[in-house]
Design an enzyme around this catalytic site. Structure first.
Site, PDB file in Angstrom:
ATOM      1  CB  CYS A   1      -0.962   0.006   1.184  1.00  0.00           C
ATOM      2  SG  CYS A   1      -2.100  -1.365   1.099  1.00  0.00           S
TER       3      CYS A   1
ATOM      4  CG  HIS B   1      -3.190   3.657   1.916  1.00  0.00           C
ATOM      5  ND1 HIS B   1      -3.679   3.252   0.696  1.00  0.00           N
ATOM      6  CD2 HIS B   1      -3.209   2.556   2.724  1.00  0.00           C
ATOM      7  CE1 HIS B   1      -3.973   1.966   0.760  1.00  0.00           C
ATOM      8  NE2 HIS B   1      -3.710   1.524   1.974  1.00  0.00           N
TER       9      HIS B   1
ATOM     10  CG  ASN C   1      -6.693  -0.639   1.110  1.00  0.00           C
ATOM     11  OD1 ASN C   1      -5.975  -0.221   0.207  1.00  0.00           O
ATOM     12  ND2 ASN C   1      -6.206  -1.119   2.240  1.00  0.00           N
TER      13      ASN C   1
HETATM   14  N1  ACO Z   1     -18.775  -8.251   8.821  1.00  0.00           N
HETATM   15  C1  ACO Z   1     -19.238  -8.562  10.049  1.00  0.00           C
HETATM   16  N2  ACO Z   1     -18.460  -8.941  11.065  1.00  0.00           N
HETATM   17  C2  ACO Z   1     -17.131  -8.978  10.826  1.00  0.00           C
HETATM   18  C3  ACO Z   1     -16.579  -8.658   9.584  1.00  0.00           C
HETATM   19  C4  ACO Z   1     -17.460  -8.279   8.567  1.00  0.00           C
HETATM   20  N3  ACO Z   1     -17.031  -7.963   7.335  1.00  0.00           N
HETATM   21  N4  ACO Z   1     -15.241  -8.786   9.673  1.00  0.00           N
HETATM   22  C5  ACO Z   1     -14.970  -9.179  10.920  1.00  0.00           C
HETATM   23  N5  ACO Z   1     -16.097  -9.300  11.620  1.00  0.00           N
HETATM   24  C6  ACO Z   1     -16.262  -9.716  13.002  1.00  0.00           C
HETATM   25  C7  ACO Z   1     -15.135 -10.573  13.479  1.00  0.00           C
HETATM   26  O1  ACO Z   1     -15.322 -11.909  13.078  1.00  0.00           O
HETATM   27  C8  ACO Z   1     -15.221 -10.389  14.961  1.00  0.00           C
HETATM   28  O2  ACO Z   1     -16.254 -11.203  15.453  1.00  0.00           O
HETATM   29  P1  ACO Z   1     -16.055 -12.032  16.806  1.00  0.00           P
HETATM   30  O3  ACO Z   1     -15.831 -10.999  17.860  1.00  0.00           O
HETATM   31  O4  ACO Z   1     -17.333 -12.772  16.913  1.00  0.00           O
HETATM   32  O5  ACO Z   1     -14.852 -12.888  16.571  1.00  0.00           O
HETATM   33  C9  ACO Z   1     -15.672  -8.938  15.106  1.00  0.00           C
HETATM   34  O6  ACO Z   1     -16.221  -8.563  13.831  1.00  0.00           O
HETATM   35  C10 ACO Z   1     -14.548  -8.001  15.441  1.00  0.00           C
HETATM   36  O7  ACO Z   1     -13.453  -8.278  14.576  1.00  0.00           O
HETATM   37  P2  ACO Z   1     -12.157  -7.405  14.581  1.00  0.00           P
HETATM   38  O8  ACO Z   1     -11.212  -7.906  13.522  1.00  0.00           O
HETATM   39  O9  ACO Z   1     -11.640  -7.311  15.957  1.00  0.00           O
HETATM   40  O10 ACO Z   1     -12.782  -6.012  14.137  1.00  0.00           O
HETATM   41  P3  ACO Z   1     -12.143  -4.589  14.109  1.00  0.00           P
HETATM   42  O11 ACO Z   1     -12.950  -3.637  14.863  1.00  0.00           O
HETATM   43  O12 ACO Z   1     -10.679  -4.625  14.385  1.00  0.00           O
HETATM   44  O13 ACO Z   1     -12.332  -4.189  12.572  1.00  0.00           O
HETATM   45  C11 ACO Z   1     -11.008  -4.087  10.591  1.00  0.00           C
HETATM   46  C12 ACO Z   1     -11.740  -4.983  11.576  1.00  0.00           C
HETATM   47  C13 ACO Z   1     -11.990  -3.198   9.887  1.00  0.00           C
HETATM   48  C14 ACO Z   1     -10.283  -4.972   9.570  1.00  0.00           C
HETATM   49  C15 ACO Z   1      -9.971  -3.208  11.339  1.00  0.00           C
HETATM   50  O14 ACO Z   1      -9.210  -3.994  12.214  1.00  0.00           O
HETATM   51  C16 ACO Z   1      -9.068  -2.492  10.428  1.00  0.00           C
HETATM   52  O15 ACO Z   1      -9.474  -1.642   9.654  1.00  0.00           O
HETATM   53  N6  ACO Z   1      -7.755  -2.772  10.505  1.00  0.00           N
HETATM   54  C17 ACO Z   1      -6.795  -2.125   9.658  1.00  0.00           C
HETATM   55  C18 ACO Z   1      -6.801  -2.860   8.385  1.00  0.00           C
HETATM   56  C19 ACO Z   1      -6.145  -2.067   7.340  1.00  0.00           C
HETATM   57  O16 ACO Z   1      -6.179  -0.865   7.338  1.00  0.00           O
HETATM   58  N7  ACO Z   1      -5.539  -2.786   6.429  1.00  0.00           N
HETATM   59  C20 ACO Z   1      -4.938  -2.255   5.360  1.00  0.00           C
HETATM   60  C21 ACO Z   1      -3.698  -1.457   5.696  1.00  0.00           C
HETATM   61  S1  ACO Z   1      -2.373  -1.886   4.803  1.00  0.00           S
HETATM   62  C22 ACO Z   1      -2.963  -2.023   3.333  1.00  0.00           C
HETATM   63  O17 ACO Z   1      -3.629  -1.117   2.889  1.00  0.00           O
HETATM   64  C23 ACO Z   1      -2.672  -3.289   2.573  1.00  0.00           C
END
Ligand code: ACO
Length: 340
Positions: free
Chosen positions: A130, A267, A297
């Site tokens: 990214c 980004h 993204n």
């Molecule tokens: N729909 C519904 N529920 C979901 C989904 C979804 N799409 N995805 C995950 N969940 C659930 C999980 O299974 C979990 O359930 P559980 O508690 O029963 O196990 C719950 O939601 C919480 O999951 P987390 O992963 O802890 O959720 P979080 O609040 O951290 O959000 C997210 C997830 C959006 C991916 C966040 O962590 C994030 O944005 N992280 C950064 C990711 C990022 O920016 N990546 C790219 C950067 S580098 C690049 O660009 C390649």
């Protein structure tokens, strides 16, 4: 380039201060097909409300089979050349940042070079996930400001949809496909932050973070393409600190501050990361360019796509001070300050 030409460039730089990489044009391309959160609800255990609340994403574009990374990059490149008023033959450098090349080799950059009808210059790919676009911009800037090359096309192009496990709701809702491009030209500047062009680039990486964001395949390990795997929470935990660090370094390197910025173009990974970074840096929300709602993204494409959008709708004007930043797999993270 001959030794004599190189010497001429050095003499010219000595008498006229220094060269800057000035942006002459920006362009972008998005695949036609749009996949909304509602579309994903039909095949995944997810909801529009969850995706919007956690990420800010409402929809993403997904490339068709006949829209490989090179095709998206080509169309973005043509648009950037159009704004610059230049022909492909005016370029002597083509850099493509991508983690989703058409083939393992040859480089997607050489494919785009050929499709542009160029037989001159040099073209190669660069991969920093990214952060790739800023790494490519930094590389182009070094070529242009050394005097070795005159005009560069820098493309960020991705078809991340090809890397996704479409049954994994934790990753597949986050990403989209697209491309963006800038055309830059070496021009003399006075050496101050009032110059047009790339004023600084700040690049960082730390390979110890591999397991937090990676693709579980590749030619040497598995002989497959593999799928994207991410520990989302872990990535989130590092993101704001890393990007605000490199942005602060860019301010320090140029003697500028948040109040000097006209636009902050981060980004587009997650709306919450964007908002928290802007707030920590003291950048007003109305200066932040946000496209994640419509694009998702798009990895290395997200910054040049957002730049092209803000340029196209009249927000970014000549002379504006624009900060870009990114963080991605590796980890890699980077910023660049550009006076448009
Ligand atoms: N729909 C519904 N529920 C979901 C989904 C979804 N799409 N995805 C995950 N969940 C659930 C999980 O299974 C979990 O359930 P559980 O508690 O029963 O196990 C719950 O939601 C919480 O999951 P987390 O992963 O802890 O959720 P979080 O609040 O951290 O959000 C997210 C997830 C959006 C991916 C966040 O962590 C994030 O944005 N992280 C950064 C990711 C990022 O920016 N990546 C790219 C950067 S580098 C690049 O660009 C390649």
């Amino acid at each position: 380039m001959s030794g004599l030409q190189q010497m001429d460039n050095r003499v010219s730089r000595a008498s006229n201060l220094l060269l800057r990489s000035v942006v002459l044009g920006a362009g972008s391309c998005l695949p036609k097909r749009i996949v909304s959160n509602a579309d994903l609800e039909k095949t995944l255990d997810t909801t529009d409300a969850w995706i919007i609340q956690r990420t800010g994403i409402k929809q993403r574009h997904v490339a068709a089979e006949d829209e490989p990374t090179s095709r998206l990059g080509l169309l973005a490149a043509e648009a950037a050349l159009g704004e610059a008023g230049l022909k492909p033959q005016d370029l002597d450098l083509v850099l493509v940042a991508t983690s989703t090349p058409d083939y393992t080799f040859p480089a997607t950059a050489t494919q785009i070079q050929a499709m542009l009808g160029m037989t001159n210059g040099a073209a190669f790919d660069l991969q920093a996930v990214c952060s790739g676009f800023i790494f490519a911009l930094a590389a182009a800037d070094k070529f242009l400001t050394s005097g070795s090359h005159k005009r560069a096309l820098v493309v960020g192009a991705e078809t991340f949809s090809r890397l996704l496990d479409w049954t994994d709701r934790r990753t597949c809702v986050l990403f989209g496909d697209g491309a963006g491009a800038l055309v830059l030209e070496a021009r003399e500047g006075a050496g101050t932050s009032s110059d047009r062009g790339v004023l600084t680039t700040q690049l960082r990486s730390d390979g110890r973070h591999r397991d937090k964001l990676y693709v579980d395949g590749g030619p040497s390990m598995t002989q497959t393409t593999g799928h994207l795997r991410m520990a989302g929470r872990e990535v989130f935990r590092h993101a704001v600190g890393m990007v605000t660090d490199v942005v602060s370094q860019a301010f320090a390197a140029t003697g500028t501050c948040a109040g000097d910025l006209d636009w902050f173009v981060p980004h587009q990974a997650n709306r919450r990361i964007i908002d928290a970074s802007a707030e920590k840096l003291g950048i007003a929300p109305n200066k932040v360019v946000v496209t994640i709602d419509l694009h998702g993204n798009t990895s290395a494409a997200s910054i040049p796509l957002a730049l092209a959008v803000a340029r196209g709708d009249g927000r970014i004007k000549r002379g504006d001070l624009v900060m870009i930043e990114a963080m991605g797999g590796g980890f890699t993270w980077a910023s660049a300050l550009i006076r448009w």
